[in-house]
Design an enzyme around this catalytic site. Structure first.
Site, PDB file in Angstrom:
ATOM      1  N   ASP A 144     -33.171 -22.461   4.972  1.00  0.00           N
ATOM      2  CA  ASP A 144     -32.226 -21.350   5.170  1.00  0.00           C
ATOM      3  C   ASP A 144     -30.883 -21.968   5.575  1.00  0.00           C
ATOM      4  O   ASP A 144     -30.747 -22.509   6.679  1.00  0.00           O
ATOM      5  CB  ASP A 144     -32.740 -20.424   6.284  1.00  0.00           C
ATOM      6  CG  ASP A 144     -31.792 -19.247   6.507  1.00  0.00           C
ATOM      7  OD1 ASP A 144     -32.181 -18.298   7.217  1.00  0.00           O
ATOM      8  OD2 ASP A 144     -30.661 -19.286   5.968  1.00  0.00           O
TER       9      ASP A 144
ATOM     10  N   SER B 121     -16.561 -14.707  -8.405  1.00  0.00           N
ATOM     11  CA  SER B 121     -16.887 -13.609  -9.311  1.00  0.00           C
ATOM     12  C   SER B 121     -15.642 -12.827  -9.677  1.00  0.00           C
ATOM     13  O   SER B 121     -14.700 -12.730  -8.895  1.00  0.00           O
ATOM     14  CB  SER B 121     -17.880 -12.679  -8.599  1.00  0.00           C
ATOM     15  OG  SER B 121     -17.935 -11.437  -9.239  1.00  0.00           O
TER      16      SER B 121
ATOM     17  N   TYR C  19     -20.426  -7.199  -1.120  1.00  0.00           N
ATOM     18  CA  TYR C  19     -20.648  -8.380  -1.979  1.00  0.00           C
ATOM     19  C   TYR C  19     -19.300  -8.916  -2.454  1.00  0.00           C
ATOM     20  O   TYR C  19     -19.007 -10.098  -2.296  1.00  0.00           O
ATOM     21  CB  TYR C  19     -21.513  -8.017  -3.185  1.00  0.00           C
ATOM     22  CG  TYR C  19     -21.473  -9.066  -4.261  1.00  0.00           C
ATOM     23  CD1 TYR C  19     -20.669  -8.902  -5.391  1.00  0.00           C
ATOM     24  CD2 TYR C  19     -22.197 -10.253  -4.138  1.00  0.00           C
ATOM     25  CE1 TYR C  19     -20.607  -9.881  -6.365  1.00  0.00           C
ATOM     26  CE2 TYR C  19     -22.140 -11.232  -5.117  1.00  0.00           C
ATOM     27  CZ  TYR C  19     -21.337 -11.036  -6.226  1.00  0.00           C
ATOM     28  OH  TYR C  19     -21.258 -12.013  -7.194  1.00  0.00           O
TER      29      TYR C  19
ATOM     30  N   LYS D 221     -17.109 -12.550  -1.593  1.00  0.00           N
ATOM     31  CA  LYS D 221     -16.553 -13.490  -2.577  1.00  0.00           C
ATOM     32  C   LYS D 221     -15.070 -13.712  -2.307  1.00  0.00           C
ATOM     33  O   LYS D 221     -14.562 -14.829  -2.371  1.00  0.00           O
ATOM     34  CB  LYS D 221     -16.777 -12.970  -4.006  1.00  0.00           C
ATOM     35  CG  LYS D 221     -18.230 -13.016  -4.456  1.00  0.00           C
ATOM     36  CD  LYS D 221     -18.805 -14.436  -4.385  1.00  0.00           C
ATOM     37  CE  LYS D 221     -20.237 -14.483  -4.845  1.00  0.00           C
ATOM     38  NZ  LYS D 221     -20.842 -15.832  -4.667  1.00  0.00           N
TER      39      LYS D 221
ATOM     40  N   ARG E 197     -16.737  -4.664 -20.033  1.00  0.00           N
ATOM     41  CA  ARG E 197     -16.979  -5.899 -19.298  1.00  0.00           C
ATOM     42  C   ARG E 197     -16.846  -7.093 -20.250  1.00  0.00           C
ATOM     43  O   ARG E 197     -16.856  -6.927 -21.467  1.00  0.00           O
ATOM     44  CB  ARG E 197     -18.404  -5.915 -18.718  1.00  0.00           C
ATOM     45  CG  ARG E 197     -18.655  -4.876 -17.630  1.00  0.00           C
ATOM     46  CD  ARG E 197     -17.943  -5.193 -16.339  1.00  0.00           C
ATOM     47  NE  ARG E 197     -18.263  -4.222 -15.276  1.00  0.00           N
ATOM     48  CZ  ARG E 197     -17.701  -3.042 -15.140  1.00  0.00           C
ATOM     49  NH1 ARG E 197     -16.762  -2.661 -16.006  1.00  0.00           N
ATOM     50  NH2 ARG E 197     -18.019  -2.230 -14.145  1.00  0.00           N
TER      51      ARG E 197
END
Ligand code: WQD
Length: 351
Positions: free
Chosen positions: A59, A126, A151, A155, A232
């Site tokens: 981890d 991303s 999320y 980033k 996209r």
């Protein structure tokens, strides 16, 4: 031979990148706690490349355990950091889980990279950082909009953390902004294996087509686009993988102009959801069972990449087209079904 640490090496993009790195002469180790992945994907990597890859089941949010990887491998010359949670919807429901996991692991890796003077760092970013862009295609200079999810925020923050860290310690970093990675390795030995019900478009399509899902929804067809569905930039996972090898070589050969540089990884073609479905139906010969549903909150209306910078500076040229993306994704889904049938029949035989 340069030794590269790939965090999240048992993930979809991580494992495909390990294959490309090995095929281009790198020695690779992985660090992945398999909380959202399965170590057996490295068996497929070995089948494809002939090389066994060690995975440190660690981890990365635990500093001492992360430090121990570097103690055992003081000859690491580069790090590719994939390890992170990436489900956009889940991140809206559980933001603290995402900030804690994605940022603590990143900070620990960067601290160790500094402690052990690892000079090269590639960060998995991303196109989500752009939010809903005012103009498309987006270049690397297109301003970031407020993130639509935790999320996306991890980033955006991740890019800032990496950039500040390497500017302070004069190391080198590249931030790779993926658009929509899809498809599977042409060997059909590995591909995307979403946990639970797939959120992403292409696995939702292939699981519907094979009957794993009874049907699927197209989330909105009333957008200001050519057919009303979202646009996209879909890019084959193997093209994304190869960009990481090129990015490392760019840094190892000292070709970078600044400590931290950003690159878009997309084909530069914007396609709608309905165009993807249509292309899949043509390639697979399967009529897809879908219906139009409501818009999905957090969805960007339209985005696709200007990829000139990666082409000109990294020498990157995506080689898989839309047909390859659909065909490899479908072949992989068929393979998964074949394995499932084999597993069920062998279990039936045992009972
Ligand atoms: C694409 C389109 C949906 C499922 C992804 C990753 C993100 C980042 C960018 C790497 C949208 C529609 C989907 C379905 C649908 N990649 N859709 N029915 O949201 O662009 O984000 O790429 O970091 O991490 O999540 O991809 O595949 O979820 O959606 O209509 O069942 O397909 O509404 O318009 P997205 P996606």
């Amino acid at each position: 031979m340069s030794k590269i640490l790939v965090t999240g090496g048992c993930g979809y993009i991580g494992a495909h990148t390990i294959v490309d790195l090995i095929e281009n002469g790198f020695e690779v180790i992985s660090a992945d706690n398999n909380s959202r992945s399965n170590e057996n994907i490295l068996d497929a990597v070995e089948k494809i490349t002939g090389k066994a890859v060690k995975n440190y089941k660690v981890d990365l949010c635990i500093y001492d355990d992360t430090f121990a990887i570097f103690q055992e491998n003081p000859d690491i010359t580069g790090i590719i950091h994939f390890a992170a949670y990436k489900a956009v919807g889940e991140s809206v429901e559980k933001p603290l889980l995402y900030f804690e996991n994605n940022l603590n692991s990143l900070i620990n890796i960067l601290k160790c990279a500094d402690e052990f003077s690892v000079p090269n760092f590639v960060f998995s970013s991303s196109c989500t950082v752009y939010g809903n862009p005012d103009a498309i295609p987006v270049t690397e200079e297109t301003p970031m909009k407020p993130a639509e999810s935790a999320y996306g925020a991890t980033k955006q923050m991740g890019e800032k953390i990496v950039s500040d860290a390497v500017n302070a310690n004069t190391n080198n970093a590249i931030l790779l902004r993926y658009f929509n990675p899809v498809g599977a390795h042409p060997s059909t030995l590995m591909g995307e294996t979403p946990l639970g019900k797939p959120q992403n478009l292409v696995p939702a399509i292939t699981q519907t087509a094979i009957g794993k899902l009874p049907g699927m929804k197209v989330w909105g067809n009333d957008y200001e686009t050519k057919d009303g569905s979202c646009v996209r930039d879909y890019i084959h996972v193997c093209d994304i993988a190869h960009a990481h090898t090129l990015a490392l070589n760019y840094l190892l050969e000292g070709r970078n102009q600044r400590n931290c540089e950003v690159f878009n990884l997309g084909t530069g073609d914007g396609l709608t959801v309905l165009e993807i479905i249509n292309s899949f139906e043509k390639i697979s010969g399967v009529k897809l069972n879908y219906e139009i549903g409501p818009r999905r909150s957090g969805d960007v209306v339209a985005i696709y990449a200007n990829n000139d910078k990666a082409k000109n500076l990294l020498g990157w040229n995506p080689k898989y087209n839309l047909q390859d993306m659909m065909a490899t994704a479908w072949k992989w889904e068929l393979k998964l079904k074949e394995h499932e049938n084999l597993f069920n029949s062998s279990n039936a035989a045992l009972n």
